[in-house]
Design an enzyme around this catalytic site. Structure first.
Site, mmCIF file in Angstrom:
data_model
loop_
_atom_site.group_PDB
_atom_site.id
_atom_site.type_symbol
_atom_site.label_atom_id
_atom_site.label_comp_id
_atom_site.label_asym_id
_atom_site.label_seq_id
_atom_site.Cartn_x
_atom_site.Cartn_y
_atom_site.Cartn_z
ATOM 1 N N ARG A 1 0.821 -1.220 0.000
ATOM 2 C CA ARG A 1 0.000 0.000 0.000
ATOM 3 C C ARG A 1 0.851 1.265 0.000
ATOM 4 O O ARG A 1 0.483 2.263 0.639
ATOM 5 C CB ARG A 1 -0.931 0.043 1.224
ATOM 6 C CG ARG A 1 -1.986 -1.011 1.234
ATOM 7 C CD ARG A 1 -3.241 -0.502 0.518
ATOM 8 N NE ARG A 1 -4.258 -1.528 0.578
ATOM 9 C CZ ARG A 1 -5.210 -1.560 1.503
ATOM 10 N NH1 ARG A 1 -5.317 -0.605 2.387
ATOM 11 N NH2 ARG A 1 -6.079 -2.531 1.507
ATOM 12 N N ARG B 1 -3.494 6.870 0.441
ATOM 13 C CA ARG B 1 -3.866 8.113 1.121
ATOM 14 C C ARG B 1 -2.769 8.751 1.953
ATOM 15 O O ARG B 1 -2.875 9.908 2.341
ATOM 16 C CB ARG B 1 -5.104 7.870 1.989
ATOM 17 C CG ARG B 1 -6.381 7.930 1.172
ATOM 18 C CD ARG B 1 -7.565 7.460 1.967
ATOM 19 N NE ARG B 1 -7.418 6.046 2.278
ATOM 20 C CZ ARG B 1 -8.283 5.348 3.016
ATOM 21 N NH1 ARG B 1 -9.332 5.943 3.525
ATOM 22 N NH2 ARG B 1 -8.086 4.068 3.233
ATOM 23 N N ARG C 1 -6.940 11.832 -6.611
ATOM 24 C CA ARG C 1 -8.153 11.036 -6.467
ATOM 25 C C ARG C 1 -9.395 11.877 -6.167
ATOM 26 O O ARG C 1 -10.504 11.321 -6.117
ATOM 27 C CB ARG C 1 -7.946 10.024 -5.344
ATOM 28 C CG ARG C 1 -7.202 8.749 -5.723
ATOM 29 C CD ARG C 1 -8.121 7.769 -6.448
ATOM 30 N NE ARG C 1 -9.444 7.718 -5.837
ATOM 31 C CZ ARG C 1 -9.750 7.026 -4.761
ATOM 32 N NH1 ARG C 1 -8.866 6.276 -4.185
ATOM 33 N NH2 ARG C 1 -10.964 7.060 -4.252
ATOM 34 N N ASP D 1 -6.714 -3.128 -7.018
ATOM 35 C CA ASP D 1 -7.243 -3.650 -5.765
ATOM 36 C C ASP D 1 -7.566 -5.119 -5.982
ATOM 37 O O ASP D 1 -7.787 -5.547 -7.120
ATOM 38 C CB ASP D 1 -8.501 -2.897 -5.321
ATOM 39 C CG ASP D 1 -8.849 -3.236 -3.872
ATOM 40 O OD1 ASP D 1 -8.266 -2.618 -2.962
ATOM 41 O OD2 ASP D 1 -9.639 -4.161 -3.646
ATOM 42 N N TYR E 1 -14.554 -12.059 0.816
ATOM 43 C CA TYR E 1 -15.330 -10.857 0.462
ATOM 44 C C TYR E 1 -16.631 -11.225 -0.246
ATOM 45 O O TYR E 1 -17.680 -10.633 0.006
ATOM 46 C CB TYR E 1 -14.498 -9.907 -0.408
ATOM 47 C CG TYR E 1 -13.490 -9.118 0.409
ATOM 48 C CD1 TYR E 1 -13.920 -8.164 1.318
ATOM 49 C CD2 TYR E 1 -12.131 -9.335 0.279
ATOM 50 C CE1 TYR E 1 -13.015 -7.437 2.087
ATOM 51 C CE2 TYR E 1 -11.208 -8.609 1.034
ATOM 52 C CZ TYR E 1 -11.668 -7.665 1.939
ATOM 53 O OH TYR E 1 -10.772 -6.957 2.697
HETATM 54 O O1 CP3 Z 1 0.452 0.345 -3.213
HETATM 55 C C1 CP3 Z 1 -0.092 -0.784 -3.216
HETATM 56 O O2 CP3 Z 1 0.167 -1.644 -2.363
HETATM 57 C C2 CP3 Z 1 -0.989 -1.123 -4.387
HETATM 58 C C3 CP3 Z 1 -2.346 -0.861 -4.200
HETATM 59 C C4 CP3 Z 1 -3.268 -1.800 -3.442
HETATM 60 C C5 CP3 Z 1 -4.552 -1.381 -3.049
HETATM 61 N N1 CP3 Z 1 -5.218 -2.439 -2.529
HETATM 62 C C6 CP3 Z 1 -5.057 -0.027 -3.227
HETATM 63 C C7 CP3 Z 1 -6.128 0.422 -2.342
HETATM 64 C C8 CP3 Z 1 -3.157 -3.136 -3.079
HETATM 65 C C9 CP3 Z 1 -1.977 -4.064 -3.229
HETATM 66 C C10 CP3 Z 1 -4.415 -3.530 -2.507
HETATM 67 C C11 CP3 Z 1 -4.714 -4.898 -2.063
HETATM 68 C C12 CP3 Z 1 -5.836 -5.124 -1.172
HETATM 69 N N2 CP3 Z 1 -7.069 -4.548 -1.194
HETATM 70 C C13 CP3 Z 1 -5.833 -6.103 -0.170
HETATM 71 C C14 CP3 Z 1 -4.694 -7.022 0.131
HETATM 72 C C15 CP3 Z 1 -3.675 -6.300 0.950
HETATM 73 C C16 CP3 Z 1 -4.066 -6.172 2.380
HETATM 74 O O3 CP3 Z 1 -4.286 -5.035 2.809
HETATM 75 O O4 CP3 Z 1 -4.104 -7.198 3.053
HETATM 76 C C17 CP3 Z 1 -7.092 -6.085 0.463
HETATM 77 C C18 CP3 Z 1 -7.539 -6.947 1.618
HETATM 78 C C19 CP3 Z 1 -7.875 -5.111 -0.195
HETATM 79 C C20 CP3 Z 1 -9.288 -4.727 0.063
HETATM 80 C C21 CP3 Z 1 -9.381 -3.304 0.408
HETATM 81 N N3 CP3 Z 1 -9.361 -2.305 -0.540
HETATM 82 C C22 CP3 Z 1 -9.454 -2.695 1.689
HETATM 83 C C23 CP3 Z 1 -9.529 -3.440 3.002
HETATM 84 C C24 CP3 Z 1 -9.449 -1.300 1.501
HETATM 85 C C25 CP3 Z 1 -9.427 -0.204 2.544
HETATM 86 C C26 CP3 Z 1 -10.716 0.497 2.696
HETATM 87 C C27 CP3 Z 1 -10.553 1.782 3.476
HETATM 88 O O5 CP3 Z 1 -10.892 2.828 2.928
HETATM 89 O O6 CP3 Z 1 -10.068 1.730 4.622
HETATM 90 C C28 CP3 Z 1 -9.395 -1.081 0.096
HETATM 91 C C29 CP3 Z 1 -9.361 0.214 -0.600
HETATM 92 C C30 CP3 Z 1 -8.029 0.559 -1.169
HETATM 93 N N4 CP3 Z 1 -7.254 -0.254 -1.955
HETATM 94 C C31 CP3 Z 1 -7.386 1.817 -1.055
HETATM 95 C C32 CP3 Z 1 -6.198 1.739 -1.797
HETATM 96 C C33 CP3 Z 1 -5.196 2.824 -2.025
HETATM 97 C C34 CP3 Z 1 -7.953 3.018 -0.317
HETATM 98 C C35 CP3 Z 1 -9.005 3.643 -1.177
HETATM 99 C C36 CP3 Z 1 -9.003 5.142 -1.089
HETATM 100 O O7 CP3 Z 1 -7.953 5.767 -1.315
HETATM 101 O O8 CP3 Z 1 -10.081 5.694 -0.850
#
Ligand code: CP3
Length: 378
Positions: free
Chosen positions: A66, A70, A79, A115, A190
């Site tokens: 990640r 943000r 974004r 994602d 999910y």
């Molecule tokens: O930089 C990186 O690592 C690449 C981007 C990336 C994202 N999601 C972007 C993202 C990666 C590798 C993921 C994988 C992902 N997504 C996982 C596996 C990694 C982990 O955390 O165990 C999982 C479980 C998800 C599902 C997911 N997507 C969650 C739990 C969330 C958070 C929700 C929140 O707002 O708290 C997301 C959203 C997400 N995916 C964001 C990003 C940058 C945030 C969205 C935003 O900016 O509004």
């Protein structure tokens, strides 16, 4: 032109406060004339890929799960007014967001901005990513009829992914690009729960209560995941990470019987690049997650890397495992803990420094940049 220098494309650790940076932050990058073949050859020699191959190195390479997101002000600006899933479908945004942490932090690898639910969305599952919550599925998976509504994925479902990867490989030059996907168990969680879940109760009810349907669902998800990773590797990604974020909810015996064969199929299908396999709370599964076919086993912050190396066994590298909350500690504590992780990593045959889970949104990017410097100087 030197293929290892990023100076013409992605300035490393560039001044994050300067005018040039501010001006560039909202502009999408121009194309560079660099052949993909040249970029791939330079990346192959990178510290990150050498660590994955367990070759000796002067210092551990480092990237952060990640790292795009943000925590970076330039991400938040880009974004504004654009939904998460929409941004994943726009190759220009995917490219720029993927490059942002490479520019600012000087990390040794980029990870594609996407994602784990993107391939599910691409095959038609009605879902959204709700800020502060995570992925939410409109009609959770319940029975065999739902399986019939879950098609296999083809490259035509995700043209924006191949386009973004091809462009990124050129822009990144010698910095490798990691492709990624969610593993079958975590995707199933999910789909079945309909959203994030603490206990994965419905998922486990299906897994233990209807093994044939469970197996059919994981088989379908393995096919989708593998096809999604193949799109990324075939477009030039140098490595892949398979995220099984929530599989730590299972005891090892059930992991081996009910999950591992499906993850193994995905990992076997991407054996032409290094494969990283990661989950949270997976201390009891580390050996099996390696045996599923990983070249690099990702470790969360709970198990010290020396102990993780013992559990994983020979023939694999490790990735991890600074607690992501440690970035909020005083600088001297951060430095001591980073050096402890680097030191512990020497027990492994190869070590890629990372956090034990993703960057938290409140993280100060300057602290991450400092962590990169500390790892490189250790
Ligand atoms: O930089 C990186 O690592 C690449 C981007 C990336 C994202 N999601 C972007 C993202 C990666 C590798 C993921 C994988 C992902 N997504 C996982 C596996 C990694 C982990 O955390 O165990 C999982 C479980 C998800 C599902 C997911 N997507 C969650 C739990 C969330 C958070 C929700 C929140 O707002 O708290 C997301 C959203 C997400 N995916 C964001 C990003 C940058 C945030 C969205 C935003 O900016 O509004």
């Amino acid at each position: 032109m030197s293929t290892t220098s990023l100076s013409t494309t992605v300035p490393r650790g560039s001044d994050s406060s300067g005018e040039a940076h501010r001006a560039g932050a909202c502009r999408l990058p121009g194309r560079v004339r660099r052949s993909a073949v040249m970029s791939t050859a330079a990346a192959a020699d990178s510290a990150f890929l050498r660590a994955c191959r367990r070759e000796p190195l002067p210092h551990a390479p480092v990237w952060f799960m990640r790292q795009a997101g943000r925590a970076l002000p330039e991400y938040r600006r880009l974004r504004e007014g654009i939904g998460m899933l929409e941004s994943c479908r726009r190759a220009d945004l995917v490219t720029e967001i993927t490059l942002q942490p490479v520019r600012r932090l000087g990390v040794d690898a980029a990870i594609l901005f996407s994602d784990i639910v993107v391939p599910l969305m691409a095959v038609g599952v009605d879902l959204d990513i709700v800020p502060g919550v995570g992925p939410v599925v409109a009609e959770p998976f319940r029975d065999r009829a739902d399986l019939d509504r879950l098609p296999e994925l083809t490259a035509d479902h995700v043209p924006y992914v191949a386009e973004a990867v091809r462009g990124l490989v050129q822009e990144l030059g010698g910095t490798p690009l990691i492709g990624f996907a969610g593993a079958p168990f975590t995707l199933a969680s999910y789909l079945v729960e309909g959203g994030p879940s603490r206990n994965h109760a419905r998922t486990k009810a299906l897994m233990y209560g209807d093994p044939p349907l469970w197996s059919a669902l994981l088989d379908r998800l393995a096919g989708i995941t593998l096809a999604f990773l193949r799109v990324q590797v075939d477009a030039g990604a140098s490595a892949v990470q398979l995220f099984d974020s929530w599989v730590g909810a299972l005891p090892a015996a059930d992991y081996r019987d009910l999950v591992m064969p499906h993850s193994a199929r995905v990992l076997a299908g991407t054996a032409d690049v290094p494969r990283i396999h990661f989950g949270v709370g997976t201390g009891e599964l580390l050996h099996d997650m390696g045996a599923a076919g990983a070249d690099v086993v990702g470790v969360d912050w709970r198990v010290p890397l020396g102990e993780a190396a013992r559990r994983v066994g020979p023939g694999r590298a490790l990735q991890g495992n600074l607690d992501p909350t440690l970035v909020f500690a005083p600088p001297d504590v951060v430095e001591r803990k980073v050096r402890e992780v680097v030191e512990a990593g020497r027990a492994a045959e190869g070590h890629v420094f990372n956090l034990g889970h993703g960057v938290l949104p409140e993280t100060d990017p300057d602290v991450l940049a400092r962590v990169v410097e500390l790892v490189h100087s250790s």
